[in-house]
Design an enzyme around this catalytic site. Structure first.
Site, PDB file in Angstrom:
ATOM      1  CG  HIS A   1      -1.712  -1.194   1.465  1.00  0.00           C
ATOM      2  ND1 HIS A   1      -3.038  -1.249   1.081  1.00  0.00           N
ATOM      3  CD2 HIS A   1      -1.438  -2.402   2.011  1.00  0.00           C
ATOM      4  CE1 HIS A   1      -3.538  -2.443   1.384  1.00  0.00           C
ATOM      5  NE2 HIS A   1      -2.579  -3.155   1.960  1.00  0.00           N
TER       6      HIS A   1
ATOM      7  CE  LYS B   1      -7.153  -6.083  -0.632  1.00  0.00           C
ATOM      8  NZ  LYS B   1      -6.126  -5.259  -0.059  1.00  0.00           N
TER       9      LYS B   1
ATOM     10  CG  ASP C   1      -0.916  -5.960   4.318  1.00  0.00           C
ATOM     11  OD1 ASP C   1      -1.291  -5.075   3.539  1.00  0.00           O
ATOM     12  OD2 ASP C   1      -1.581  -6.306   5.329  1.00  0.00           O
TER      13      ASP C   1
ATOM     14  N   GLY D   1      -1.744  -1.458  10.320  1.00  0.00           N
ATOM     15  CA  GLY D   1      -0.786  -1.633   9.230  1.00  0.00           C
ATOM     16  C   GLY D   1       0.612  -1.245   9.665  1.00  0.00           C
TER      17      GLY D   1
HETATM   18  O1  DOR Z   1      -3.391  -3.622   8.445  1.00  0.00           O
HETATM   19  C1  DOR Z   1      -3.738  -3.323   7.326  1.00  0.00           C
HETATM   20  N1  DOR Z   1      -3.460  -2.116   6.801  1.00  0.00           N
HETATM   21  N2  DOR Z   1      -4.434  -4.196   6.601  1.00  0.00           N
HETATM   22  C2  DOR Z   1      -5.013  -3.865   5.441  1.00  0.00           C
HETATM   23  O2  DOR Z   1      -5.657  -4.691   4.854  1.00  0.00           O
HETATM   24  C3  DOR Z   1      -4.896  -2.498   4.924  1.00  0.00           C
HETATM   25  C4  DOR Z   1      -3.671  -1.859   5.428  1.00  0.00           C
HETATM   26  C5  DOR Z   1      -3.583  -0.373   5.143  1.00  0.00           C
HETATM   27  O3  DOR Z   1      -3.825   0.004   4.002  1.00  0.00           O
HETATM   28  O4  DOR Z   1      -3.269   0.369   6.060  1.00  0.00           O
END
Ligand code: DOR
Length: 442
Positions: free
Chosen positions: A72, A147, A308, A327
């Site tokens: 991301h 997605k 991720d 995240g």
């Molecule tokens: O912990 C996460 N953060 N899981 C996700 O699926 C999205 C991600 C984010 O974009 O911050």
């Protein structure tokens, strides 16, 4: 007679080799690798070949360029957390030669126009190769590289109704990548987080293993019914892996990802030591789940590793749980962490290549990648398997500037990253070389 002159010959490294015909039959061979016009020209003992440049890489190991299929990078809209430029620099620094980026940006990537905008930014600013997922929302279908968030996480993307998920699968040709957490159960259990009094350990209780299992079961049922390929992102539970072990067929309709974080961290230690830095979705769970992920990796249930990479600022992370975002960054630490796991006896180097180079190229049909053999792109990840180094926040190129692995003593380190024969990283120094969008077979 003199042969054609090469651009670069890397001498005497150990090469991890397999071929498209037998992609998972790996060999490690001490050989030279000759590069011409961005492609691998030849591998072997190349004593007589002429070249513009030579690099003696004795003691180093060359892998086909690794690809992170889940990051991301936050651009457009959330550039205070990360830009495509910073995220891709972070990738290059960590030995990653390309990424697939997720659509939960702002605005989310839901249209051809938003996709074209990201590709433009990629072309202008990315330090490594790239591709972007388009997001599925209740109001759009019929796109490729989709997605789906079945449970809400960062951003507004959500497909929580079974009929909507069915429509997404019916209207796409390509493999659909899915974040499996069941939204109704998450909503029902949300008071666990609300009443946590700041205790981030409750994150794991709120988003429990059943939330993940319910969503994964529902997805598998639909995938079978519609005969549609699905990719299950960041699988985090023992129960899902056991189910997937039974359900997975050899036709690769179902593919499975787990993350280096879920393989490395475990609760309660991560929450006690790192607090909200270790908060992610799906959550880091206890040792029983972590061990089950390793078992699944060893028995071939896991097809790819994705980081991720989900950067948030330290300021955002310092709020009180559950007002903290989920995240953590990961694109730069994936390879060092996995190399360190070799020395702990958890994984073989060949499996790292399988999970981060060969399988991404086969599953998504990435052209000219995944193998060290003639005519493939000379995009390479070069590692020193024995180099010892401590992972530190100051090493992190991501805009967020931190890693949950700060302070970890690591054995095994990326020492060079090449894109089509050009050094994008050498001994930790970064160089901006031409990147490009991945091309796909279909
Ligand atoms: O912990 C996460 N953060 N899981 C996700 O699926 C999205 C991600 C984010 O974009 O911050």
């Amino acid at each position: 007679m003199n042969e054609e002159k090469m651009d670069l010959i890397i001498k005497e490294a150990d090469l991890v080799v397999s071929t498209p015909k037998s992609p998972h039959q790996f060999k490690m061979e001490k050989m030279d690798i000759a590069i011409k016009d961005g492609k691998i020209h030849q591998i072997g003992t190349l004593n007589k070949m002429e070249s513009e440049k030579f690099w003696k890489a004795k003691g180093l190991t060359i892998l086909p360029g690794l690809i992170d299929t889940q990051v991301h990078f936050r651009e457009p809209g959330l550039e205070h957390k990360e830009t495509i430029a910073d995220g891709s620099r972070s990738a290059i620094a960590g030995g990653i030669t390309g990424f697939f980026e997720m659509p939960n940006t702002s605005p989310p990537t839901l249209t051809a126009k938003a996709m074209a905008n990201k590709v433009r930014i990629g072309k202008e600013t990315s330090w490594c190769d790239f591709a972007f997922y388009i997001g599925a929302a209740e109001e759009n279908t019929g796109c490729c590289g989709v997605k789906v968030f079945m449970g809400s996480s960062t951003g507004s993307l959500l497909v929580d109704r079974a009929d909507s998920l069915k429509r997404v699968l019916q209207n796409t040709r390509r493999r659909v990548a899915v974040h499996c957490e069941d939204e109704p159960r998450l909503l029902e259990r949300r008071p666990i987080a609300e009443n946590a009094h700041g205790d981030v350990q409750k994150h794991e209780e709120w988003r429990d293993w059943e939330s993940s299992l319910i969503a994964t079961k529902r997805l598998l049922k639909l995938s079978k019914e519609l005969n549609h390929p699905v990719h299950i992102l960041h699988v985090s539970t023992k129960q899902e892996m056991e189910l997937l072990q039974e359900e997975k067929t050899n036709d690769h309709r179902i593919t499975v990802e787990t993350t280096p974080q879920h393989l490395t961290l475990e609760s309660p230690d991560c929450y006690l030591n790192l607090g909200t830095k270790s908060q992610m979705n799906p959550p880091i769970r206890d040792t029983h789940h972590r061990q089950a992920l390793w078992r699944a990796l060893k028995t071939g249930v896991v097809d790819v590793l994705g980081s991720d990479h989900a950067p948030h600022t330290l300021q955002e992370k310092s709020k009180t749980y559950p007002n903290t975002p989920s995240g953590m960054p990961g694109v730069q630490t994936t390879l060092p962490l996995m190399l360190n796991h070799i020395h702990k006896g958890h994984i073989h180097l060949f499996d790292i290549v399988r999970l981060l180079a060969v399988n991404p190229s086969l599953i998504w049909g990435i052209k000219n990648r995944g193998f060290l053999c003639p005519n493939k792109e000379a995009s390479l990840t070069i590692v020193d398997l024995h180099k010892e180094k401590v992972i530190e926040d100051s090493w992190i190129e991501s805009k967020c500037g931190w890693t949950p692995f700060h302070g970890q003593k690591n054995k095994g380190w990326p020492v060079a990253t090449l894109l089509r024969g050009q050094f994008a990283m050498k001994d930790g120094e970064l160089f901006k070389v031409a990147s490009k969008a991945f091309e796909f077979e279909n």
